[in-house]
Design an enzyme around this catalytic site. Structure first.
Site, mmCIF file in Angstrom:
data_model
loop_
_atom_site.group_PDB
_atom_site.id
_atom_site.type_symbol
_atom_site.label_atom_id
_atom_site.label_comp_id
_atom_site.label_asym_id
_atom_site.label_seq_id
_atom_site.Cartn_x
_atom_site.Cartn_y
_atom_site.Cartn_z
ATOM 1 N N GLY A 1 0.775 -1.235 0.000
ATOM 2 C CA GLY A 1 0.000 0.000 0.000
ATOM 3 C C GLY A 1 0.807 1.286 0.000
ATOM 4 O O GLY A 1 0.349 2.299 0.538
ATOM 5 N N THR A 2 1.987 1.292 -0.623
ATOM 6 C CA THR A 2 2.770 2.527 -0.648
ATOM 7 C C THR A 2 2.081 3.611 -1.480
ATOM 8 O O THR A 2 2.133 4.795 -1.130
ATOM 9 C CB THR A 2 4.188 2.277 -1.187
ATOM 10 N N ASN A 3 1.444 3.220 -2.568
ATOM 11 C CA ASN A 3 0.708 4.214 -3.348
ATOM 12 C C ASN A 3 -0.547 4.678 -2.612
ATOM 13 O O ASN A 3 -0.939 5.845 -2.733
ATOM 14 C CB ASN A 3 0.345 3.644 -4.723
ATOM 15 N N ILE B 1 -7.805 -8.955 -11.855
ATOM 16 C CA ILE B 1 -8.405 -8.408 -13.060
ATOM 17 C C ILE B 1 -9.864 -8.038 -12.798
ATOM 18 O O ILE B 1 -10.594 -8.751 -12.107
ATOM 19 C CB ILE B 1 -8.328 -9.439 -14.207
ATOM 20 N N LEU B 2 -10.303 -6.918 -13.350
ATOM 21 C CA LEU B 2 -11.701 -6.500 -13.264
ATOM 22 C C LEU B 2 -12.381 -6.775 -14.599
ATOM 23 O O LEU B 2 -11.788 -6.544 -15.657
ATOM 24 C CB LEU B 2 -11.778 -5.009 -12.933
ATOM 25 N N ASN C 1 -5.412 3.805 -12.837
ATOM 26 C CA ASN C 1 -4.401 2.809 -12.473
ATOM 27 C C ASN C 1 -3.008 3.414 -12.587
ATOM 28 O O ASN C 1 -2.770 4.286 -13.429
ATOM 29 C CB ASN C 1 -4.507 1.592 -13.398
ATOM 30 N N HIS D 1 0.917 2.169 -13.309
ATOM 31 C CA HIS D 1 1.697 1.036 -13.808
ATOM 32 C C HIS D 1 3.176 1.416 -13.807
ATOM 33 O O HIS D 1 3.531 2.502 -14.269
ATOM 34 C CB HIS D 1 1.256 0.648 -15.219
#
Length: 218
Positions: A12-14, A93-94, A108, A110
């Protein structure tokens, strides 16, 4: 208020970068109202708890297929009246039903300069391992809207990061996070919350107004 859900699968760094931006008042009307983890016990859940943000685990392994999993995710979003979904190291995946429920409302991050080292199978350290195997001199991060194609949605921001001699995947991963991901993701979310992002029909993202800071990190 715009309710934001942050989807996570690891440390959870972002997520922390977003929470810090929120504490600094940078998200405007946006408020992180929900954190959802795809695996139990990940440290991102502790970060949410420390920040007083409601969190829950919707574990992919508990559902027989992607459709039932995404139905559960969608129900959680609707219960909290979510207006923006942020994938912050989310590894599940959603499906199209979920994505279509949030048109240009899923962001998102990346860890590469898309279209390099992206798509199915490229996540986490695998991205940096591939970059080092290829011998690239520059890598970076991309923040984009999500569509049905993995890592194929409209690009909001990109930032280059130098690859240095002797880099390991772990060292490179940390540099990309520090110099790109933790800067670009909160900035993109802030602009979304202010209504300054617009997607053209050709897939180009237009920044309506950035008060003089546009192109600083693009």
């Amino acid at each position: 208020m715009l309710n934001i859900a942050v989807l996570v699968s690891g440390g959870g760094t972002n997520l922390q970068a977003l929470l810090d931006a929120q504490d600094r008042g940078e998200l405007g009307i946006g408020r992180i109202s929900l954190v959802v983890a795809s695996k139990p016990g990940v440290y991102a859940l502790e970060r949410a708890a420390k920040a007083g943000v409601p969190a829950l685990t919707i574990a992919r392994k508990n559902y027989p297929d992607i459709d039932t999993y995404c139905d559960a995710m969608l129900s959680a979003m609707r219960e909290k009246h979510i207006g923006l979904v942020v994938l912050a190291g989310f590894l599940s995946i959603l499906n199209e039903k979920f994505i279509e429920a949030f048109p240009n409302q899923i962001i998102n991050v990346h860890p590469s300069l898309i279209p390099s080292f992206c798509g199915k199978g490229y996540y986490g350290l695998k991205v940096h391992e591939a970059a080092l195997r290829r011998g690239v001199k520059v890598t970076g991060a991309t923040v984009h809207f999500v569509n049905a194609e993995p890592d194929g949605g409209p690009i909001i921001f990109q930032k280059a990061v130098e690859v240095l001699p002797g880099d390991t995947p772990e060292v490179l991963q940390k540099r990309v996070m520090e110099q790109a991901e933790w800067l670009l993701l909160p900035r993109a979310v802030a602009l979304f919350c202010k209504g300054w992002l617009r997607v053209e029909e050709n897939g180009t993202v237009i920044i309506e107004e950035v008060k003089g800071c546009h192109e600083r990190d693009s």
